[in-house]
Design an enzyme around this catalytic site. Structure first.
Site, PDB file in Angstrom:
ATOM      1  CB  ILE A   1      27.057 114.780  51.833  1.00  0.00           C
ATOM      2  CG1 ILE A   1      28.244 115.153  52.709  1.00  0.00           C
ATOM      3  CG2 ILE A   1      26.636 113.333  52.095  1.00  0.00           C
ATOM      4  CD1 ILE A   1      27.911 115.160  54.195  1.00  0.00           C
TER       5      ILE A   1
ATOM      6  CE  LYS B   1      18.075 119.173  55.259  1.00  0.00           C
ATOM      7  NZ  LYS B   1      17.112 118.174  55.695  1.00  0.00           N
TER       8      LYS B   1
ATOM      9  CG  ASP C   1      10.142 111.269  54.328  1.00  0.00           C
ATOM     10  OD1 ASP C   1       9.763 110.292  53.662  1.00  0.00           O
ATOM     11  OD2 ASP C   1      10.843 112.171  53.862  1.00  0.00           O
TER      12      ASP C   1
HETATM   13  N1  LIG Z   1      24.370 114.276  59.304  1.00  0.00           N
HETATM   14  C1  LIG Z   1      24.629 113.819  58.079  1.00  0.00           C
HETATM   15  N2  LIG Z   1      25.801 113.269  57.785  1.00  0.00           N
HETATM   16  C2  LIG Z   1      26.061 112.809  56.551  1.00  0.00           C
HETATM   17  N3  LIG Z   1      25.179 112.842  55.538  1.00  0.00           N
HETATM   18  C3  LIG Z   1      23.984 113.375  55.778  1.00  0.00           C
HETATM   19  C4  LIG Z   1      23.639 113.903  57.040  1.00  0.00           C
HETATM   20  N4  LIG Z   1      22.377 114.356  56.986  1.00  0.00           N
HETATM   21  C5  LIG Z   1      21.953 114.137  55.746  1.00  0.00           C
HETATM   22  N5  LIG Z   1      22.908 113.549  55.001  1.00  0.00           N
HETATM   23  C6  LIG Z   1      22.824 113.140  53.599  1.00  0.00           C
HETATM   24  O1  LIG Z   1      22.050 114.068  52.898  1.00  0.00           O
HETATM   25  C7  LIG Z   1      20.886 113.427  52.368  1.00  0.00           C
HETATM   26  C8  LIG Z   1      19.740 114.388  52.396  1.00  0.00           C
HETATM   27  O2  LIG Z   1      19.541 114.799  53.749  1.00  0.00           O
HETATM   28  P1  LIG Z   1      18.095 115.108  54.289  1.00  0.00           P
HETATM   29  O3  LIG Z   1      17.256 113.898  54.072  1.00  0.00           O
HETATM   30  O4  LIG Z   1      18.183 115.641  55.654  1.00  0.00           O
HETATM   31  O5  LIG Z   1      17.714 116.275  53.285  1.00  0.00           O
HETATM   32  P2  LIG Z   1      16.349 116.519  52.611  1.00  0.00           P
HETATM   33  O6  LIG Z   1      16.520 117.705  51.725  1.00  0.00           O
HETATM   34  O7  LIG Z   1      15.315 116.639  53.648  1.00  0.00           O
HETATM   35  O8  LIG Z   1      16.193 115.206  51.774  1.00  0.00           O
HETATM   36  P3  LIG Z   1      14.875 114.538  51.237  1.00  0.00           P
HETATM   37  O9  LIG Z   1      14.751 114.977  49.823  1.00  0.00           O
HETATM   38  O10 LIG Z   1      15.115 113.069  51.400  1.00  0.00           O
HETATM   39  O11 LIG Z   1      13.780 115.040  52.094  1.00  0.00           O
HETATM   40  C9  LIG Z   1      20.698 112.175  53.217  1.00  0.00           C
HETATM   41  O12 LIG Z   1      20.030 111.161  52.504  1.00  0.00           O
HETATM   42  C10 LIG Z   1      22.127 111.781  53.500  1.00  0.00           C
HETATM   43  O13 LIG Z   1      22.672 111.089  52.413  1.00  0.00           O
END
Ligand SMILES: Nc1ncnc2c1ncn2[C@@H]1O[C@H](COP(=O)(O)OP(=O)(O)OP(=O)(O)O)[C@@H](O)[C@H]1O
Length: 675
Positions: A367, A390, A485
């Site tokens: 995703i 994730k 954030d």
């Molecule tokens: N439950 C979910 N369902 C669908 N897509 C998701 C979900 N959780 C996250 N995403 C997608 O994945 C992206 C990244 O998720 P998340 O922000 O949790 O990761 P991160 O590594 O912490 O990102 P960032 O670099 O913004 O901190 C989100 O912007 C969204 O597009």
């Protein structure tokens, strides 16, 4: 309701259910409630009933709880086979093997349930699985809610430690003045009416304290009828077609109300170098936020300036706990219980089971990839349910332990159950020890939807989204958690029109009165001016600023302040809102980053960007809407509107009314496979 306002009342069984579930879980006959003393911290230290998990060997089929009433120890409850354990008495703060633990930290006014030690370390022969004390380690549980003992056991793999931590996050609920511990069902049945040996009077008194104090039961979510979402517009006043009740989230577990947030008040944590839309600001020497990290992965301050990106570290509390292996001791008070009688977790996730393998899921497609994890769309092989997986970035060597930010995110997300906060179903692992969070799948994120620009959000849709966002933020703040954030890419939307906040890797609990935190939080474009000016004493207002930026972005379809560096960001803000001065923001000149030679812009030009009527393509905003936006983007954090007050703002009561989730439009699928 104020005159002239239009009210739409819609009963929502979702909230009714919440109340029922909540009452059930707060039934005093099921729980042990612990009161916390305002001045001395947790009164449990001086003799109230306590229950703490001494150890949790999830994979090893065994959990041990120790129960105390004042001086008297009722005994231990355990299940499964006998395991080795090594006890640490929090009074003496000493582990059997002589390793000292720093246990003398006293709580003042903080409502925080878990508190972290600056340095808690129990060394291990075998390299160790490191674990954050910040995250409800038994030690912390013992410290905060009870005069307790900590068993440090190991050989459990990382996830077992993690699970153990998570279990406690479900066991303990904190509040501003109270901590409520839901004991395992087995404990309740073991001591019917006895309530851990307290006299009826004592219990009554305790309950009174609990009831009188702020806790989740007094939050708006405990009420079946006061959801601001009931204000939302459903065209014909009926339940929307895609009502919540038809959503997979309507399970009891989904609506279950938990208590205080589970984020630790540990130190800050270091997020690693970011790609994509975060920028780093600076880095101090005080890295090492990852527990037991090997180092070498920290960002350099010089790598910064990628405008929409961030980095965080204040190095306040580097917290380490290493797990001792080969522990083996038990005393005679143990009561063996069948595994079936173990406590039901307070939600559907059964954390007492060994965590499942990621291979229980079919990975469908990627995703997105954030700085801290790759997110996949996946299907549960057994149920066919589509979920988001994730993959938590570990970036660590064998001995390094689990990233604090990942632990914190998992812990907080597992502890919060709220319609506006993304639901984590379980935590799974692969063969290499990589941890995955299994989340409900959300089809869209707001950033992408805004970028599509094919269809802007109507005013009533913006209002509906804002309501959902504010409810989530209010819930976080009521539970003493700062998200830190908030931005459109962290706001997810599903095909039911439900908005949910995700990405809690930067969030943390805060205390009142506040203590210094890192100012290097919040993605630059959404970062509050007080953070940009270097304050370390901040609170919920920083999230509200971000909410203001999000509101503006939803209306204008582009981020409001798009600075490239911190100074540039300030400059952009000042150009639109005017340069702050002592009159509108007392104390601004005392902030570390304040310079007398800031560009002088005496006028607030925000209204030009959001006029009441427009022929120029600027988004139109009524006086009331503009009032809310201005209150969110108020310089002085003391005067900035709170989530609670924002939810009550007139804008949500004037036409066009907020659109209900069920009436939100369908957006094109992000991935071909989704269609
Ligand atoms: N439950 C979910 N369902 C669908 N897509 C998701 C979900 N959780 C996250 N995403 C997608 O994945 C992206 C990244 O998720 P998340 O922000 O949790 O990761 P991160 O590594 O912490 O990102 P960032 O670099 O913004 O901190 C989100 O912007 C969204 O597009």
């Amino acid at each position: 309701m104020a005159a002239g306002r239009v009210g739409v009342s819609r009963r929502n069984d979702f909230y009714k259910y919440s109340k029922k579930e909540h009452d059930y879980h707060r039934n005093p006959n099921r729980g042990v409630e612990l009161s916390r003393d305002r001045d001395r911290g947790v009164t449990g230290r001086n003799g109230f009933d306590s229950l703490s998990r001494v150890s949790s060997d999830v994979g090893g089929r065994r959990n041990v709880f120790r129960v105390r009433i004042g001086e008297k120890e009722l005994g231990k409850l355990s299940s499964g086979r006998k395991i080795g354990s090594q006890m640490v008495d929090s009074e003496t703060s000493e582990v059997d093997n002589g390793v000292k633990m720093n246990c003398d930290r006293k709580r003042k006014f903080s409502p925080i349930v878990w508190n972290a030690e600056k340095e808690v370390r129990i060394s291990s022969k075998n390299g160790v699985v490191s674990m954050s004390t910040a995250l409800s380690h038994p030690k912390l549980l013992g410290e905060v809610v009870s005069d307790e003992v900590v068993a440090v056991h190991s050989d459990a793999d990382r996830i077992q430690c993690l699970q153990s931590s998570i279990i406690e996050s479900h066991v303990v609920s904190g509040s501003a003045e109270t901590a409520v511990v839901e004991p395992p069902a087995c404990l309740s049945s073991l001591m019917p009416g006895q309530r851990c040996g307290r006299s009826g009077e004592e219990v009554e008194q305790l309950e009174e304290e609990v009831v009188c104090s702020w806790n989740i039961a007094t939050s708006r979510w405990a009420s079946e009828s006061d959801s601001p979402r009931e204000k939302c517009f459903s065209d014909n006043g009926n339940m929307p077609k895609r009502s919540k009740m038809s959503s997979p989230m309507d399970s009891p577990s989904r609506t279950l109300l938990d208590g205080k947030a589970s984020s630790p008040e540990s130190g800050e944590f270091q997020r690693e170098d970011s790609e994509g839309d975060r920028a780093e600001s600076s880095v101090t020497d005080e890295v090492g936020i990852f527990i037991g990290r090997a180092g070498g992965e920290e960002c350099s301050g010089n790598e910064l300036d990628n405008n929409d990106c961030m980095e965080i570290n204040d190095g306040e509390d580097e917290t380490r706990v290493d797990y001792q292996s080969g522990l083996d001791s038990e005393d005679g008070n143990e009561v063996h219980l069948p595994v079936e009688s173990l406590p039901p977790p307070q939600r559907s996730v059964n954390m007492l089971q060994e965590c499942r393998s990621v291979f229980e899921y079919d990975r469908l497609n990627k995703i997105n990839e954030g700085a801290y994890g790759v997110v996949y769309r996946a299907r549960d092989k057994k149920t066919g349910e589509i979920v988001a997986l994730k993959k938590m970035k570990m970036k660590i060597a064998e001995t390094d332990g689990f990233p604090m930010s990942a632990l914190r995110e998992i812990n907080i997300l597992l502890s919060f159950h709220h319609p506006s906060i993304v639901d984590v179903k379980e935590v799974v692992m692969d063969d290499f020890g990589t941890v995955y969070m299994v989340m409900e799948y959300m089809e869209h994120d707001l950033k992408r939807l805004i970028e599509l620009k094919k269809r802007s959000f109507s005013l009533s849709e913006v209002k509906g989204l804002m309501l959902q966002l504010l409810e989530g933020v209010q819930h976080l703040h009521h539970n003493w958690v700062l998200h830190r954030d908030l931005k459109t890419s962290n706001l997810l939307l599903n095909d039911n029109g439900e908005l949910k906040i995700c990405d809690f890797g930067l969030s943390r609990q805060y205390a009142s009165p506040s203590k210094p935190y890192t100012q290097l939080v919040v993605t630059l474009w959404y970062r509050a001016p007080e953070l940009l000016l270097g304050t370390k004493q901040y609170s919920t207002a920083i999230d509200m600023w971000s909410v203001g930026c999000i509101m503006a972005e939803l209306l204008a379809k582009e981020p409001l302040f798009q600075g490239k560096t911190e100074l540039d960001q300030l400059d952009k803000i000042f150009k639109i809102l005017g340069t702050p001065n002592k009159t509108i923001w007392p104390g601004v000149s005392n902030l570390p980053g304040f310079k007398a030679n800031f560009v002088k812009q005496p006028y607030n030009l925000l209204r030009k960007k959001f006029p009441a009527t427009s022929f120029t393509g600027f988004p139109v905003l009524s006086d009331s809407g503009f009032d809310l936006l201005s209150k969110l983007l108020t310089y002085d954090p003391e005067k900035r509107i709170t989530a609670e007050a924002a939810l009550d703002h007139d804008w949500f009561h004037e036409v066009p009314l907020p659109k209900c989730e069920g009436f939100m439009p369908f957006f094109p699928a992000q991935h071909a496979q989704d269609r």
